[in-house]
Design an enzyme around this catalytic site. Structure first.
Site, PDB file in Angstrom:
ATOM      1  CG  HIS A  15      -1.854   1.197   1.269  1.00 53.68           C
ATOM      2  ND1 HIS A  15      -3.209   1.052   1.472  1.00 53.68           N
ATOM      3  CD2 HIS A  15      -1.654   2.526   1.121  1.00 53.68           C
ATOM      4  CE1 HIS A  15      -3.787   2.244   1.452  1.00 53.68           C
ATOM      5  NE2 HIS A  15      -2.856   3.169   1.259  1.00 53.68           N
ATOM      6  CG  HIS A  17      -0.674   7.138  -1.074  1.00 48.79           C
ATOM      7  ND1 HIS A  17      -1.895   7.239  -1.709  1.00 48.79           N
ATOM      8  CD2 HIS A  17      -0.924   6.505   0.106  1.00 48.79           C
ATOM      9  CE1 HIS A  17      -2.837   6.702  -0.947  1.00 48.79           C
ATOM     10  NE2 HIS A  17      -2.272   6.253   0.174  1.00 48.79           N
ATOM     11  NE  ARG A  19       0.720  11.954  -2.222  1.00 47.33           N
ATOM     12  CZ  ARG A  19      -0.306  11.492  -1.514  1.00 47.33           C
ATOM     13  NH1 ARG A  19      -1.261  10.779  -2.083  1.00 47.33           N
ATOM     14  NH2 ARG A  19      -0.392  11.735  -0.221  1.00 47.33           N
ATOM     15  CE  LYS A 101      -7.880   2.132  -0.935  1.00 54.17           C
ATOM     16  NZ  LYS A 101      -6.634   2.719  -0.497  1.00 54.17           N
ATOM     17  CG  HIS A 138      -9.912   4.846   3.244  1.00 55.71           C
ATOM     18  ND1 HIS A 138      -8.715   5.454   3.531  1.00 55.71           N
ATOM     19  CD2 HIS A 138     -10.775   5.268   4.212  1.00 55.71           C
ATOM     20  CE1 HIS A 138      -8.844   6.212   4.611  1.00 55.71           C
ATOM     21  NE2 HIS A 138     -10.091   6.113   5.039  1.00 55.71           N
ATOM     22  CG  HIS A 176      -4.968   2.454   5.699  1.00 58.97           C
ATOM     23  ND1 HIS A 176      -6.301   2.327   5.949  1.00 58.97           N
ATOM     24  CD2 HIS A 176      -4.874   3.347   4.679  1.00 58.97           C
ATOM     25  CE1 HIS A 176      -6.978   3.092   5.122  1.00 58.97           C
ATOM     26  NE2 HIS A 176      -6.139   3.722   4.333  1.00 58.97           N
ATOM     27  CG  ASP A 249      -1.579   4.939   4.010  1.00 60.16           C
ATOM     28  OD1 ASP A 249      -1.686   5.308   2.828  1.00 60.16           O
ATOM     29  OD2 ASP A 249      -2.284   5.398   4.933  1.00 60.16           O
ATOM     30  CG  HIS A 253      -0.008  15.252   2.035  1.00 59.07           C
ATOM     31  ND1 HIS A 253      -0.989  15.519   1.111  1.00 59.07           N
ATOM     32  CD2 HIS A 253      -0.362  14.081   2.617  1.00 59.07           C
ATOM     33  CE1 HIS A 253      -1.902  14.563   1.144  1.00 59.07           C
ATOM     34  NE2 HIS A 253      -1.545  13.667   2.047  1.00 59.07           N
ATOM     35  CB  ALA A 265      -5.232  12.801   6.185  1.00 56.10           C
TER      36      ALA A 265
END
Ligand SMILES: NC(=O)N[C@@H](CC(=O)O)C(=O)O
Ligand SMILES: [Zn+2]
Ligand SMILES: [Zn+2]
Length: 345
Positions: A15, A17, A19, A101, A138, A176, A249, A253, A265
């Site tokens: 899992h 991210h 971007r 997802k 999620h 998660h 996860d 950011h 978040a």
């Protein structure tokens, strides 16, 4: 194995991210240094909705890899109210899309195009069960009347249990997980239900968000829970049950988006992910369970081969930089300015 080094099969992150654009280029080396493969989340803006979107995104990821580094992005599709079952079948046939997802609309970062009501995606979910393409959840309800700390537990009752009664053969990963209810639910479920666990939910309870003041870099969704839940998550991760596996996860950011009146978040952990898991497992005297959790269980669930290479961690204290990168894209990483026990050799 001596006490001060740890060698294991190169792990995978189930899992993640990554971007896009400059952020992708900045964060990808951290993951690719440690992990052989990762399930790449599709919550870009706009989201990765079609097989064509996923193919293009996969090419951008491969193009951003440092030369000489091998890493395989395992792509996912973002389920919307309008995803046609034909796109699910196309995704399965693509060979590079490994899951779909489900974001409840409004539940988390870039979830505005998510599912507004599970009944609207029934045909797509039936197609997934039919072609054996896993559904990644999620798992939080978005009902404003439900306390934010209860939204995961309520999701299991209201959405997941009825879903599995309708589609008992659907392969599902509850992503998660943050609660004892989720850990117990997965442990009691049949072999087609699994869960990923993040390093931060294993290492921290909700006090971390309020330690001496408000700590935006400890804020993620699902939000950190109380200590009893963290203990249940550690027990699940170290249990040896093959339906619990590693999913960081890691969700970068920019600093300015986290340190804001309404901060985003997401916690960035890719820079020291496997090292953090080693710390958790060692604290629980379960280092012998780390390799299966990090390198075998996820691959087995997804029907993929185990990796052949190995990585080595050494026990050698070091300090995480307080900031990664510079300018408007700079990220405050997990453990910023604090000490680590394990280091990647
Ligand atoms: N976990 C988070 O807090 N944020 C994730 C989205 C998600 O995984 O829910 C993100 O994309 O930033
Ligand atoms: Zn999520
Ligand atoms: Zn995520």
């Amino acid at each position: 194995m001596s006490l001060s080094t740890l060698t294991l099969t190169r792990p995978d992150d189930w899992h993640l991210h990554l971007r896009d654009g400059e952020m992708l280029a900045a964060v990808l080396p951290d993951t690719a240094k440690r992990f052989a493969r990762a399930i790449v989340m599709p919550n870009l803006n706009p989201p990765v909705r079609t097989v064509a979107d996923a193919a293009a995104y996969r090419e951008r990821i491969l193009a951003a890899l440092p030369t000489g580094v091998t890493f395989e992005p395992l792509m996912t599709l973002y389920l919307t109210d309008n995803t046609p079952p034909t796109e699910i079948i196309k995704a399965k046939d693509s060979g590079f899309i490994h899951a779909v997802k489900y974001y409840p609309a409004g539940a988390t970062t870039n979830s505005n195009s998510g599912v507004t009501d599970i009944r609207r995606v029934e045909a797509a979910l039936e197609a997934m069960q039919e072609v054996n393409l896993p559904l990644l959840l999620h798992g939080e309800v978005t009902d404003a009347n439900i306390d934010i700390f209860d939204r995961e537990a309520v999701f299991i009752e209201r959405i997941l249990e009825p879903l599995l009664q309708r589609l008992p053969r659907l392969r599902v990963v509850l992503e998660h997980i943050t609660t004892s209810q989720s850990a117990a639910f997965v442990a009691q479920s049949s072999a087609n239900i699994a869960a990923t666990l993040t390093a931060h939910h294993l290492l921290y309870n909700r006090n971390a968000m309020f330690q001496g003041g408000i700590r935006p870099h400890a804020y993620c969704l699902p939000v950190l829970k109380r200590e009893t839940h963290r203990q249940a998550l550690i027990a699940a991760a170290t249990s040896g049950n093959p339906r619990f596996f590693l999913g960081t996860d890691s969700a970068p950011h920019p600093r300015h988006a986290k340190e804001a009146a309404c901060g985003c978040a997401g916690i960035y952990s890719a820079h020291t992910a496997i090292e953090l898991y080693a710390e958790v497992f060692e604290q629980d005297a379960a280092l012998d369970k780390l390799e299966a959790f990090a390198s075998f269980h996820g691959a087995d669930f997804y029907g993929l081969p185990h990796n052949q290479e190995r990585i080595t961690l050494v026990k050698q204290p070091w300090t995480v930089p307080s900031l990664l990168g510079e300018g408007t894209g700079a990220i405050v990483p997990l453990r910023a300015g604090e000490n680590m026990v394990w280091q990647l050799a």
